[in-house]
Design an enzyme around this catalytic site. Sequence first.
Site, PDB file in Angstrom:
ATOM      1  CB  CYS A 153      27.330  10.471 -28.023  1.00 16.70           C
ATOM      2  SG  CYS A 153      25.885  10.494 -29.067  1.00 16.70           S
ATOM      3  CG  HIS A 184      28.268   6.518 -27.028  1.00 12.59           C
ATOM      4  ND1 HIS A 184      27.101   6.727 -26.328  1.00 12.59           N
ATOM      5  CD2 HIS A 184      27.981   6.805 -28.322  1.00 12.59           C
ATOM      6  CE1 HIS A 184      26.159   7.125 -27.163  1.00 12.59           C
ATOM      7  NE2 HIS A 184      26.661   7.186 -28.381  1.00 12.59           N
ATOM      8  CG  ASN A 236      23.153   6.462 -29.253  1.00 11.74           C
ATOM      9  OD1 ASN A 236      23.369   7.127 -28.248  1.00 11.74           O
ATOM     10  ND2 ASN A 236      23.771   6.664 -30.403  1.00 11.74           N
TER      11      ASN A 236
END
Length: 344
Positions: free
Chosen positions: A134, A271, A301
Amino acid sequence: MRVSEGSRRIHERALRRKGNEVSMKTRIVGTGSCLPETVVTNDDLSKIMDTSDEWISSRTGIKARHLAKEETTASMSIKAAKRAIENAGVAVEEIDLIILGTVSADYVTPSCACEVQAAIGAVNAVAFDINAACSGFMFALNISNAYIQAGLCKTALILGAETLSKVVDWGDRSTCVLFGDGAGAAVVRGDEKYGLLAFDQGSDGTKAEVLACPGRTNNNPLIQTDQRLKFVHMDGQEVYKFAVTTVPASLQKTIQAAGLTPEEIDYFALHQANIRILQSVSKRLHIPEDKFPVSLDHCGNISAASVPILLDEMNRRGLLKTGMKVALSGFGGGLTWASAVIEW
Ligand code: COA
């Protein structure tokens, strides 16, 4: 454990350059993104597994995600890249570096970055993928900064792109509801006035197992292996604890290195893993939640793609004005994390 110093040193050395040379900052000059056409809501998921909109929304803030059907990691990357290049107003021949963060490329080789290069005709670019989960887009930003500061490139295309729906375990309701598919891109180049002010980057491989996805097992004739495909597995509570301690600390350090205070930051583009993580960071930094833009409600996500998609949405909504201070942060598998402060 920490691997953050090298790139910061290159950046600081470049900023200290005196004499005839003009110090250049690495500036994002264009953004683009692409989401798959198909939207899957929490209610849609509740029809195919034992979950509910109430459980997912209240614990994560996620209401829907886009899932790829026809789209691939490369096809979404190519669309995002073209949109970023158009937004930046640069000629594709000017791009001399392409870095793409992903954990879900279509091929082991060629890299997705090489697929993008071919499709957009970036004939003068060096292209490669990186895996920092990520944090992938943020790591790509810092690597492009190091190349620019070292004089190795002038105009870079950086991307984060994922088809996570092919690596999550659709039999594990505690992980599959969290993730989505998509791609985001940015064009960066040297600028005399605006751009990257400070960066922090780190890794902790000792915590690898809290968020992992095994690759292929060896299938050579000398050994017998279990050939079942293996998918993403996660210790959600450990990841949560990591995020709510590491991210505010990394942001604070980066903001201080930029010579600013958290109050002077106009937006925190983080994020997009979980709304509760964003709320916790806002609380720890004593910054109102409305400075933390959100895309996870409609995207979920998307690992490396989360930050550039969020930036592109902010850019296209006209939120980002020249000279605004924006703090970025990515965090996730590895474990890895990275924060930056930029003057837009
Ligand atoms: N729908 C309904 N129930 C679910 C469910 C789902 N999709 N997923 C899990 N549950 C159940 C569990 O089985 C458990 O039931 P039990 O108490 O009967 O055993 C219960 O909900 C609580 O599960 P738990 O895992 O303790 O929930 P949690 O409060 O820790 O929330 C996360 C889980 C994943 C939302 C949370 O840990 C989290 O957000 N972590 C961070 C993850 C993350 O951001 N990862 C990416 C970082 S890049």
